[in-house]
Design an enzyme around this catalytic site. Structure first.
Site, PDB file in Angstrom:
ATOM      1  N   ASP A 299      -5.609  34.901  50.400  1.00 19.04           N
ATOM      2  CA  ASP A 299      -4.782  35.512  51.446  1.00 19.04           C
ATOM      3  C   ASP A 299      -5.632  35.705  52.713  1.00 19.04           C
ATOM      4  O   ASP A 299      -5.203  35.364  53.820  1.00 19.04           O
ATOM      5  CB  ASP A 299      -4.269  36.902  51.017  1.00 19.04           C
ATOM      6  CG  ASP A 299      -3.326  36.864  49.832  1.00 19.04           C
ATOM      7  OD1 ASP A 299      -2.151  37.221  49.967  1.00 19.04           O
ATOM      8  OD2 ASP A 299      -3.770  36.472  48.732  1.00 19.04           O
TER       9      ASP A 299
ATOM     10  N   GLU B  99       0.104  39.650  57.946  1.00 15.35           N
ATOM     11  CA  GLU B  99       0.173  40.661  56.881  1.00 15.35           C
ATOM     12  C   GLU B  99      -1.162  41.359  56.608  1.00 15.35           C
ATOM     13  O   GLU B  99      -1.192  42.562  56.391  1.00 15.35           O
ATOM     14  CB  GLU B  99       0.671  40.011  55.577  1.00 15.35           C
ATOM     15  CG  GLU B  99       0.786  41.050  54.463  1.00 15.35           C
ATOM     16  CD  GLU B  99       1.240  40.486  53.132  1.00 15.35           C
ATOM     17  OE1 GLU B  99       1.399  39.265  53.000  1.00 15.35           O
ATOM     18  OE2 GLU B  99       1.428  41.308  52.208  1.00 15.35           O
TER      19      GLU B  99
ATOM     20  N   ASP C 112       2.566  35.057  57.294  1.00 16.81           N
ATOM     21  CA  ASP C 112       2.285  35.536  55.939  1.00 16.81           C
ATOM     22  C   ASP C 112       1.322  34.503  55.357  1.00 16.81           C
ATOM     23  O   ASP C 112       1.714  33.367  55.045  1.00 16.81           O
ATOM     24  CB  ASP C 112       3.579  35.611  55.121  1.00 16.81           C
ATOM     25  CG  ASP C 112       3.375  36.447  53.871  1.00 16.81           C
ATOM     26  OD1 ASP C 112       2.237  36.505  53.390  1.00 16.81           O
ATOM     27  OD2 ASP C 112       4.366  37.023  53.381  1.00 16.81           O
TER      28      ASP C 112
ATOM     29  N   ILE D 212      -0.316  34.220  52.531  1.00 21.32           N
ATOM     30  CA  ILE D 212       0.224  33.780  51.240  1.00 21.32           C
ATOM     31  C   ILE D 212       1.427  34.662  50.975  1.00 21.32           C
ATOM     32  O   ILE D 212       1.297  35.873  50.792  1.00 21.32           O
ATOM     33  CB  ILE D 212      -0.772  33.939  50.075  1.00 21.32           C
ATOM     34  CG1 ILE D 212      -1.932  32.953  50.225  1.00 21.32           C
ATOM     35  CG2 ILE D 212      -0.059  33.684  48.734  1.00 21.32           C
ATOM     36  CD1 ILE D 212      -2.859  32.885  49.025  1.00 21.32           C
ATOM     37  N   ASP D 213       2.588  34.071  50.994  1.00 21.40           N
ATOM     38  CA  ASP D 213       3.782  34.807  50.617  1.00 21.40           C
ATOM     39  C   ASP D 213       4.017  34.498  49.144  1.00 21.40           C
ATOM     40  O   ASP D 213       4.020  33.335  48.741  1.00 21.40           O
ATOM     41  CB  ASP D 213       4.975  34.342  51.460  1.00 21.40           C
ATOM     42  CG  ASP D 213       6.219  35.146  51.144  1.00 21.40           C
ATOM     43  OD1 ASP D 213       6.099  36.368  50.946  1.00 21.40           O
ATOM     44  OD2 ASP D 213       7.310  34.555  51.096  1.00 21.40           O
TER      45      ASP D 213
ATOM     46  N   THR E 241       2.104  36.449  46.672  1.00 23.09           N
ATOM     47  CA  THR E 241       0.755  36.549  46.075  1.00 23.09           C
ATOM     48  C   THR E 241       0.839  36.703  44.551  1.00 23.09           C
ATOM     49  O   THR E 241       0.005  36.168  43.819  1.00 23.09           O
ATOM     50  CB  THR E 241      -0.024  37.729  46.697  1.00 23.09           C
ATOM     51  OG1 THR E 241       0.011  37.596  48.117  1.00 23.09           O
ATOM     52  CG2 THR E 241      -1.477  37.734  46.252  1.00 23.09           C
TER      53      THR E 241
ATOM     54  N   HIS F  50      11.222  43.412  43.247  1.00 26.91           N
ATOM     55  CA  HIS F  50      11.491  43.008  44.632  1.00 26.91           C
ATOM     56  C   HIS F  50      12.973  42.892  44.950  1.00 26.91           C
ATOM     57  O   HIS F  50      13.343  42.794  46.110  1.00 26.91           O
ATOM     58  CB  HIS F  50      10.822  41.658  44.938  1.00 26.91           C
ATOM     59  CG  HIS F  50       9.327  41.724  44.915  1.00 26.91           C
ATOM     60  ND1 HIS F  50       8.539  40.648  45.227  1.00 26.91           N
ATOM     61  CD2 HIS F  50       8.473  42.734  44.624  1.00 26.91           C
ATOM     62  CE1 HIS F  50       7.268  40.986  45.117  1.00 26.91           C
ATOM     63  NE2 HIS F  50       7.191  42.245  44.750  1.00 26.91           N
TER      64      HIS F  50
ATOM     65  N   SER G 120       8.528  34.008  46.582  1.00 25.18           N
ATOM     66  CA  SER G 120       8.204  33.676  47.977  1.00 25.18           C
ATOM     67  C   SER G 120       9.323  32.980  48.760  1.00 25.18           C
ATOM     68  O   SER G 120      10.425  32.780  48.270  1.00 25.18           O
ATOM     69  CB  SER G 120       6.933  32.808  48.038  1.00 25.18           C
ATOM     70  OG  SER G 120       7.232  31.456  47.786  1.00 25.18           O
TER      71      SER G 120
ATOM     72  N   LYS H 181      11.953  29.865  48.299  1.00 25.13           N
ATOM     73  CA  LYS H 181      13.415  29.927  48.092  1.00 25.13           C
ATOM     74  C   LYS H 181      14.166  29.430  49.333  1.00 25.13           C
ATOM     75  O   LYS H 181      15.151  28.721  49.224  1.00 25.13           O
ATOM     76  CB  LYS H 181      13.846  31.370  47.761  1.00 25.13           C
ATOM     77  CG  LYS H 181      13.326  31.868  46.410  1.00 25.13           C
ATOM     78  CD  LYS H 181      13.872  33.231  46.046  1.00 25.13           C
ATOM     79  CE  LYS H 181      13.126  34.399  46.616  1.00 25.13           C
ATOM     80  NZ  LYS H 181      11.728  34.552  46.184  1.00 25.13           N
TER      81      LYS H 181
ATOM     82  N   ARG I 157      18.866  38.784  48.022  1.00 27.38           N
ATOM     83  CA  ARG I 157      17.685  39.662  47.980  1.00 27.38           C
ATOM     84  C   ARG I 157      18.111  41.097  48.258  1.00 27.38           C
ATOM     85  O   ARG I 157      18.559  41.420  49.358  1.00 27.38           O
ATOM     86  CB  ARG I 157      16.688  39.204  49.035  1.00 27.38           C
ATOM     87  CG  ARG I 157      15.375  39.965  48.992  1.00 27.38           C
ATOM     88  CD  ARG I 157      14.421  39.491  50.081  1.00 27.38           C
ATOM     89  NE  ARG I 157      13.112  40.065  49.890  1.00 27.38           N
ATOM     90  CZ  ARG I 157      12.170  39.550  49.117  1.00 27.38           C
ATOM     91  NH1 ARG I 157      12.380  38.420  48.490  1.00 27.38           N
ATOM     92  NH2 ARG I 157      11.014  40.155  48.972  1.00 27.38           N
TER      93      ARG I 157
HETATM   94  N1  LIG Z   1       9.329  46.532  46.247  1.00 23.47           N
HETATM   95  C1  LIG Z   1       9.531  45.443  46.962  1.00 23.47           C
HETATM   96  N2  LIG Z   1      10.775  45.078  47.312  1.00 23.47           N
HETATM   97  C2  LIG Z   1      10.984  43.964  48.028  1.00 23.47           C
HETATM   98  N3  LIG Z   1      10.000  43.128  48.442  1.00 23.47           N
HETATM   99  C3  LIG Z   1       8.753  43.459  48.119  1.00 23.47           C
HETATM  100  C4  LIG Z   1       8.446  44.617  47.369  1.00 23.47           C
HETATM  101  N4  LIG Z   1       7.128  44.673  47.204  1.00 23.47           N
HETATM  102  C5  LIG Z   1       6.626  43.593  47.840  1.00 23.47           C
HETATM  103  N5  LIG Z   1       7.604  42.857  48.398  1.00 23.47           N
HETATM  104  C6  LIG Z   1       7.506  41.664  49.222  1.00 23.47           C
HETATM  105  O1  LIG Z   1       8.027  40.545  48.526  1.00 23.47           O
HETATM  106  C7  LIG Z   1       7.264  39.431  48.924  1.00 23.47           C
HETATM  107  C8  LIG Z   1       7.417  38.338  47.910  1.00 23.47           C
HETATM  108  O2  LIG Z   1       8.732  37.926  47.919  1.00 23.47           O
HETATM  109  P1  LIG Z   1       9.461  37.383  46.635  1.00 23.47           P
HETATM  110  O3  LIG Z   1       9.960  38.550  45.867  1.00 23.47           O
HETATM  111  O4  LIG Z   1      10.569  36.599  47.255  1.00 23.47           O
HETATM  112  O5  LIG Z   1       8.497  36.573  45.894  1.00 23.47           O
HETATM  113  C9  LIG Z   1       5.870  39.989  49.014  1.00 23.47           C
HETATM  114  O6  LIG Z   1       5.149  39.187  49.899  1.00 23.47           O
HETATM  115  P2  LIG Z   1       3.564  38.969  49.635  1.00 23.47           P
HETATM  116  O7  LIG Z   1       3.404  38.260  48.357  1.00 23.47           O
HETATM  117  O8  LIG Z   1       3.222  38.179  50.838  1.00 23.47           O
HETATM  118  O9  LIG Z   1       2.939  40.328  49.653  1.00 23.47           O
HETATM  119  C10 LIG Z   1       6.080  41.375  49.573  1.00 23.47           C
HETATM  120  O10 LIG Z   1       5.962  41.464  50.965  1.00 23.47           O
HETATM  121 MG   LIG Z   2       5.115  38.018  51.845  1.00 30.22          MG
HETATM  122 MG   LIG Z   3       1.485  37.749  51.769  1.00 28.26          MG
HETATM  123 MG   LIG Z   4       1.257  41.081  50.174  1.00 30.12          MG
END
Ligand SMILES: Nc1ncnc2c1ncn2[C@@H]1O[C@H](COP(=O)(O)O)[C@@H](OP(=O)(O)O)[C@H]1O
Ligand SMILES: [Mg+2]
Ligand SMILES: [Mg+2]
Ligand SMILES: [Mg+2]
Length: 389
Positions: free
Chosen positions: A86, A111, A174, A176-177, A179, A273, A297, A300, A314
């Site tokens: 990241d 980020e 971002d 790494i989206d 992570t 999430h 991430s 999608k 989402r």
């Molecule tokens: N409780 C939560 N509810 C919704 N999104 C969240 C979360 N905690 C983290 N995320 C976000 O969800 C992103 C990942 O998306 P997805 O769920 O689509 O994989 C994460 O990005 P990062 O991995 O860049 O931190 C983070 O920003």
């Molecule tokens: Mg992200």
């Molecule tokens: Mg990220």
């Molecule tokens: Mg993050």
């Protein structure tokens, strides 16, 4: 004859209405509504730089994911994971953008920050990130024999401290989206977008683990599939996809499905999430037959932009505030491919408010035909959830 060029406010700020006023007959003749090519061209350099930056950062991420060690994963104050990749990806993207666009003011909302890397005990991690950045630059070869110091890397990471907003141009990154997906060995994306006066005008999504072929509803890991996609979109110019390590871009379009029973939908892999129970209630109302495709991430958004699935739902749990870097690139990739991205009230996402998106409840994504039925099903499901029988 008096010619006026009148700029009107539209969702696409570069659309100009050119009108011709005849003084003799005092009659207004609207000649044409056309895209201002000079405004679009002014994004070309940034677009090329963004593609280059995301592709180089993807190489660093691929290398780290292959050899992921437990010590490469740290925990941030909010207990979310962050890896050397990241940080390395963020440093590389900032470095490449600044190098490629030396004559432009540079502002980036990203980020990560370097706070944890400046603490005692973080020297080894910082050195490892610096080595990864330098190795990646040296393999790329575009910038000669440049070697960044640990301080250069910290500075490059911290150039991402901008707050964004509704004025001027700001990159949104971002590094790494997904992570958690990255650490698991699954999907992740490097997501980079440009805001101009609060609107997303271009976006790039590098998705190193996404198969080049459609994933549709039968997505599963398979070692023999060719993977690595780069999606890119510029306002008014469509969305394209190409192999991460190649050229020959293909224009992509969202699915044309009109019957929601035939639709398949994406949601987060991580239950924390997004409320999966809400998505399944919506899917039931729509008569969706296929099981949800759960992947991490903004991959999608990329997959949806090429028609692999029809809907992305989402619904974060109460209190969570969405950040612009989790959606900016994905949003333009989908909208330029003919899709719609909105909150549950049907409002488009507003990227002009700084680093957070102020949203009504959740984010829904689909094509234009399915959106009315989707909005209705979402509304009903939310009402049932709020007052169960
Ligand atoms: N409780 C939560 N509810 C919704 N999104 C969240 C979360 N905690 C983290 N995320 C976000 O969800 C992103 C990942 O998306 P997805 O769920 O689509 O994989 C994460 O990005 P990062 O991995 O860049 O931190 C983070 O920003
Ligand atoms: Mg992200
Ligand atoms: Mg990220
Ligand atoms: Mg993050």
């Amino acid at each position: 004859m008096n010619i006026n060029c009148l700029r009107i406010v539209t969702p696409q700020p570069q659309v100009k209405l050119i009108s011709l006023f005849s003084t003799r007959k005092s009659r207004t003749l609207i000649l044409s509504l056309k895209l201002s090519s000079s405004v679009l061209m002014s994004y070309d350099k940034g677009f090329a730089a963004a593609k280059k930056a995301a592709s180089i950062a993807a190489r660093l991420c691929q290398k780290v994911q292959k050899a992921l060690l437990q010590s490469d994963v740290q925990s941030k104050l909010d207990r979310s994971p962050v890896t050397v990749a990241d940080y390395g990806s963020q440093a590389l993207v900032s470095f490449v953008l600044e190098r490629e666009l030396p004559s432009e003011p540079f502002s980036i909302v990203a980020e990560e920050d370097s706070k944890d890397l400046r603490k005692d005990g973080a020297q080894d991690t910082l050195q490892r990130i610096t080595d990864l950045v330098n190795d990646t630059l040296s393999i790329d070869g575009s910038y000669g024999s440049i070697t960044l110091s640990t301080e250069d890397v910290l500075k490059a990471i911290d150039s991402g401290k901008s707050e964004g907003g509704s004025h001027g141009r700001h990159w949104v990154l971002d590094p790494i989206d997904g992570t958690k997906g990255f650490v698991r060995g699954d999907q992740y994306a490097i997501a980079l977008a440009l805001l101009d006066e609060g609107k997303v005008v271009l976006g790039v999504l590098a998705c190193p683990n996404l198969p080049l072929a459609s994933i549709r509803s039968d997505y599963q890991h398979s070692a023999d599939k060719e993977v690595g996609c780069l999606f890119f979109a510029k306002i008014g110019a469509g969305t394209y996809m190409q192999p991460l390590n190649g050229s020959s871009p293909l224009k992509v379009q969202v699915t044309a499905i009109e019957n929601s029973e035939e639709a398949s939908f994406f949601e987060s892999y991580e239950k924390a999430h997004s409320m999966h129970d809400l998505s399944s209630s919506i899917a039931k109302k729509l008569g969706v037959k296929a099981p949800p495709v759960r992947i991490d991430s903004q991959v999608k958004y990329g997959a949806l932009s090429r028609g692999d699935g029809a809907i992305y739902l989402r619904f974060p749990h109460k209190g969570y505030r969405e950040k612009i870097w989790d959606h900016a690139a994905g949003c333009i990739v989908v909208t330029e491919a003919g899709g719609v991205v909105s909150d549950v009230s049907g409002n488009p996402l507003d990227f002009s408010k700084g680093k957070y998106l102020d949203l009504d409840t959740g984010i829904i994504v689909t094509n234009q035909k399915l959106m009315p039925a989707l909005l209705k099903a979402v509304k009903e499901s939310l009402e049932e959830k709020a007052s169960p029988l």
